[in-house]
Design a protein around this motif. Structure first.
Motif, short mmCIF file in Angstrom:
data_model
loop_
_atom_site.label_atom_id
_atom_site.label_comp_id
_atom_site.label_asym_id
_atom_site.label_seq_id
_atom_site.Cartn_x
_atom_site.Cartn_y
_atom_site.Cartn_z
N ILE A 133 21.82 -25.97 41.70
CA ILE A 133 22.41 -24.92 42.54
C ILE A 133 22.24 -25.29 44.00
CG2 ILE A 133 21.98 -23.09 40.84
CD1 ILE A 133 19.66 -22.13 42.68
N GLN A 134 22.95 -24.55 44.84
CA GLN A 134 22.77 -24.70 46.28
C GLN A 134 22.67 -23.32 46.91
OE1 GLN A 134 26.16 -26.93 47.55
NE2 GLN A 134 27.62 -25.32 47.10
N ASN A 135 22.01 -23.26 48.04
CA ASN A 135 21.84 -22.01 48.79
C ASN A 135 22.68 -22.05 50.05
OD1 ASN A 135 19.89 -21.21 46.98
ND2 ASN A 135 18.20 -21.36 48.42
N LYS A 181 14.19 -22.07 43.19
CA LYS A 181 13.70 -23.27 43.88
C LYS A 181 13.75 -24.48 42.94
CE LYS A 181 9.72 -25.18 46.26
NZ LYS A 181 8.34 -24.95 46.72
N ARG A 193 17.35 -25.48 42.53
CA ARG A 193 17.84 -26.10 43.77
C ARG A 193 17.29 -27.51 43.93
NH1 ARG A 193 15.87 -22.70 47.08
NH2 ARG A 193 14.14 -23.97 47.75
N ASN A 194 16.00 -27.68 43.69
CA ASN A 194 15.39 -29.00 43.82
C ASN A 194 15.95 -30.00 42.80
OD1 ASN A 194 13.85 -28.16 45.96
ND2 ASN A 194 12.00 -27.83 44.76
N GLU A 243 29.93 -18.18 44.56
CA GLU A 243 28.57 -17.89 44.98
C GLU A 243 28.22 -16.43 44.74
OE1 GLU A 243 28.32 -19.06 49.05
OE2 GLU A 243 29.28 -17.25 49.77
N VAL A 269 23.69 -18.02 46.44
CA VAL A 269 23.48 -19.19 45.60
C VAL A 269 24.76 -19.47 44.83
CG1 VAL A 269 20.99 -18.95 45.37
CG2 VAL A 269 22.46 -17.82 43.73
N ARG A 305 26.33 -25.98 41.48
CA ARG A 305 26.92 -27.23 41.97
C ARG A 305 27.66 -27.90 40.82
NH1 ARG A 305 22.73 -30.91 44.80
NH2 ARG A 305 24.67 -31.95 45.32
N TRP A 329 21.81 -13.52 46.41
CA TRP A 329 20.51 -13.67 45.75
C TRP A 329 20.07 -12.35 45.14
CZ3 TRP A 329 15.28 -12.38 46.14
CH2 TRP A 329 14.38 -13.33 45.68
#
Length: 92
Positions: A56-58, A48, A51-52, A28, A67, A70, A31
């Motif tokens: 990636i993941q936060n 965003k 992520r959507n 990770e 961040v 994945r 940011w």
């Protein structure tokens, strides 16, 4: 996580640069440590979308946001996709 959404997220050059940075870092990243010549609001928009799409993941820790890629989930769902996409950057 569906293929069209993932590929659409990866098709944009700035988002691809973010994914490459995260892949190179192997873990990770804060940011604020994602250094690109874009406004913070633009970076936020790109993160965003990634992520959507499930790329990636936060993770939030206090006031800091981290961040990460994945990569295991992506490889489980679409074996070899991320490796193939990342190898394409090296051929240019």
């Amino acid at each position: 996580m569906d293929l069209v959404t993932v590929l659409s997220a990866l098709a944009e050059p700035t988002r691809m640069r973010i994914v490459c940075m995260l892949a190179d870092f192997e873990g990770e990243r804060a940011w604020k440590d994602i250094e690109l010549p874009i406004a913070q609001s633009t970076l936020s928009h790109h993160l965003k979308i990634l992520r959507n799409a499930g790329v990636i993941q936060n993770r939030t820790e206090g006031t800091r946001c981290f961040v990460s890629l994945r990569d295991q989930e992506l490889d489980g769902r679409f074996p070899g996709l991320l490796e193939t996409v990342l190898s394409c950057r090296d051929s240019h």
